[in-house]
Design a protein around this motif. Sequence first.
Motif, PDB file in Angstrom:
ATOM      1  N   HIS A 102       6.995  -1.556   7.155  1.00  0.00           N
ATOM      2  CA  HIS A 102       6.394  -0.257   7.071  1.00  0.00           C
ATOM      3  C   HIS A 102       7.598   0.873   6.853  1.00  0.00           C
ATOM      4  O   HIS A 102       8.563   0.690   7.445  1.00  0.00           O
ATOM      5  CB  HIS A 102       5.546   0.361   8.056  1.00  0.00           C
ATOM      6  CG  HIS A 102       6.378   0.683   9.307  1.00  0.00           C
ATOM      7  ND1 HIS A 102       6.596  -0.016  10.360  1.00  0.00           N
ATOM      8  CD2 HIS A 102       6.484   1.995   9.717  1.00  0.00           C
ATOM      9  CE1 HIS A 102       7.443   0.610  11.300  1.00  0.00           C
ATOM     10  NE2 HIS A 102       7.367   1.878  10.991  1.00  0.00           N
TER      11      HIS A 102
ATOM     12  N   ALA B 115       3.241 -11.078   3.014  1.00  0.00           N
ATOM     13  CA  ALA B 115       2.613 -12.477   2.641  1.00  0.00           C
ATOM     14  C   ALA B 115       3.257 -12.996   1.398  1.00  0.00           C
ATOM     15  O   ALA B 115       2.449 -13.928   0.859  1.00  0.00           O
ATOM     16  CB  ALA B 115       1.213 -12.172   2.803  1.00  0.00           C
TER      17      ALA B 115
ATOM     18  N   ASP C 271       3.755  -3.026   3.452  1.00  0.00           N
ATOM     19  CA  ASP C 271       3.635  -4.241   2.764  1.00  0.00           C
ATOM     20  C   ASP C 271       3.186  -5.423   4.105  1.00  0.00           C
ATOM     21  O   ASP C 271       3.455  -5.074   5.093  1.00  0.00           O
ATOM     22  CB  ASP C 271       4.699  -4.740   2.215  1.00  0.00           C
ATOM     23  CG  ASP C 271       5.936  -5.216   3.085  1.00  0.00           C
ATOM     24  OD1 ASP C 271       5.783  -6.333   3.292  1.00  0.00           O
ATOM     25  OD2 ASP C 271       6.554  -4.434   3.498  1.00  0.00           O
ATOM     26  N   ASP C 272       2.459  -6.286   3.508  1.00  0.00           N
ATOM     27  CA  ASP C 272       1.741  -7.432   4.470  1.00  0.00           C
ATOM     28  C   ASP C 272       2.996  -8.495   4.707  1.00  0.00           C
ATOM     29  O   ASP C 272       2.569  -9.348   5.484  1.00  0.00           O
ATOM     30  CB  ASP C 272       0.565  -7.895   3.988  1.00  0.00           C
ATOM     31  CG  ASP C 272       0.565  -8.398   2.313  1.00  0.00           C
ATOM     32  OD1 ASP C 272       1.541  -8.846   2.093  1.00  0.00           O
ATOM     33  OD2 ASP C 272      -0.589  -8.635   2.020  1.00  0.00           O
TER      34      ASP C 272
ATOM     35  N   SER D 134       3.523  -9.383  10.623  1.00  0.00           N
ATOM     36  CA  SER D 134       4.211  -9.653   9.312  1.00  0.00           C
ATOM     37  C   SER D 134       4.028  -8.270   8.395  1.00  0.00           C
ATOM     38  O   SER D 134       3.448  -7.467   8.941  1.00  0.00           O
ATOM     39  CB  SER D 134       3.963 -10.843   8.698  1.00  0.00           C
ATOM     40  OG  SER D 134       2.376 -10.534   8.096  1.00  0.00           O
ATOM     41  N   GLY D 135       5.163  -8.396   7.684  1.00  0.00           N
ATOM     42  CA  GLY D 135       5.407  -6.992   6.859  1.00  0.00           C
ATOM     43  C   GLY D 135       6.239  -6.013   7.409  1.00  0.00           C
ATOM     44  O   GLY D 135       7.070  -6.167   8.401  1.00  0.00           O
TER      45      GLY D 135
ATOM     46  N   ASP E 234       0.813  -1.146   0.006  1.00  0.00           N
ATOM     47  CA  ASP E 234      -0.002  -0.060  -0.128  1.00  0.00           C
ATOM     48  C   ASP E 234       0.856   1.251   0.047  1.00  0.00           C
ATOM     49  O   ASP E 234       1.885   1.375   0.866  1.00  0.00           O
ATOM     50  CB  ASP E 234      -1.068   0.026   1.314  1.00  0.00           C
ATOM     51  CG  ASP E 234      -1.764   1.124   1.329  1.00  0.00           C
ATOM     52  OD1 ASP E 234      -2.717   1.258   0.309  1.00  0.00           O
ATOM     53  OD2 ASP E 234      -1.740   2.000   2.110  1.00  0.00           O
TER      54      ASP E 234
ATOM     55  N   ARG F 218       6.338  -4.308  10.957  1.00  0.00           N
ATOM     56  CA  ARG F 218       5.007  -4.335  11.578  1.00  0.00           C
ATOM     57  C   ARG F 218       4.697  -5.527  12.376  1.00  0.00           C
ATOM     58  O   ARG F 218       5.277  -6.310  12.513  1.00  0.00           O
ATOM     59  CB  ARG F 218       4.048  -4.223  10.234  1.00  0.00           C
ATOM     60  CG  ARG F 218       4.022  -3.065   9.376  1.00  0.00           C
ATOM     61  CD  ARG F 218       3.213  -3.321   8.314  1.00  0.00           C
ATOM     62  NE  ARG F 218       1.907  -3.133   8.789  1.00  0.00           N
ATOM     63  CZ  ARG F 218       0.866  -3.954   8.037  1.00  0.00           C
ATOM     64  NH1 ARG F 218       1.090  -4.729   6.833  1.00  0.00           N
ATOM     65  NH2 ARG F 218      -0.349  -3.689   8.450  1.00  0.00           N
TER      66      ARG F 218
END
Length: 413
Positions: free
Chosen positions: A402, A361, A358-359, A399-400, A342, A396
């Motif tokens: 920032h 994943a 991001d996540d 997971s992910g 995002d 984050r």
Amino acid sequence: MAEERTVPVPSSWMTLSGRYGRAFARACDIAMALGVLMAANQYSEDYDLVLGFLMALCLLARRRFPGTVMAAVLALTVVQFVLDDRPDVPLASSPAAYNVAVLFAMISVVHHSRTIWMPYLAGATVLLATLAGTVGMPPLGIEPFVDLEVLLTFWGLTLTVWLTAFSLHTRRLYAESQADRALHVQREQEQRVRLAAARERADIARELHDVVAHSLAVMILQADGAEAVLRKSPDMAQSALKTIAATGRDAIDDMHRIVRVLREGNPDSADSADGGPPRRLVTLDEIEVVAERARAAGLTVDVSVEAGEGRLSPAEEMTAFRIVQECLTNVLRHAGAGAGVDIRLHEEQDTLLISVVDDGAGTLAGRGVGGSGGNGLVGMRERVELAGGSFEAGPRLGSGWHVRASIPTRTKR
């Protein structure tokens, strides 16, 4: 670049140093000593030559021990006057021409002393010594030997010699200070050159990292995808190959620009010199291009750019684009296909706020394949700090990753 300062260079005769300077100084000392010895040789009393020789010998050490030499010469002068005033037969002549050694010793103190008060003390001592000649020194058996007229002559000569030596001493100190200042300015200029070269190397390193790392990450993932679907889905393989070709062409254009800057040293003129292609300006519109390539590599990218068109300077747009590009590169390298990203850019109170989340994943999550060793984060932080902004990056919860940055904007009018 800061304005260059120029410092006047002292005259060569004032700054004579090294082997020739030492030889010249030694020659002056020997000449003074010979002058005193030759003057003493003109007198016929028993101890004139001995006293003159001792005074001349003392003058050879006048540069290293000026105060001690002057005290020794004055002591020898007192002995000279005591021997001259013997009641039966004078053993020395006084005053005599070789008493010029006193003035030479005073010059040495004035010119070579490193303390402020020593030159004044030396001059006052000589003046008081000549003043004592008008009244004598009864405890030592020295009778008055000068009248007022001779005293004024001695004082005038002493003051003339003292002022000349003091002016030369001041000039020498000034020359030394100017030489030190010139050396200091030269070192400052060399330091500025080294710092400028270091900043230029850092800028080039950031550009190379952004161009090479992002382009190669996209090309490698696209090539792997094309190989996987080459037989099953030729259309998808063809699309991946087109993305690889477009990414490679953009990377080559950026590399050409960087090479021209390295060769010619002027980023503003290097792209159009010698008939070269015009410089490719990077704007916020390019964010959608790299986002589309990231989507083609398997990422799910959501982009929102809320910045007035034409309100940001080219440098601000370049900084924002490179941050987003590096974030997408890191997601591709560390999370891989399947990760969601995002991207949000918007203006708020003359500040451009950038958020990339991001996540984590993707298919490479947790394996860290192809890590860059932190150079990307360092480069992003440097870019933001050079723009006067703030930078924050970290994992984050869950997971992910920032990345958040704020860049002060100079809104165009």
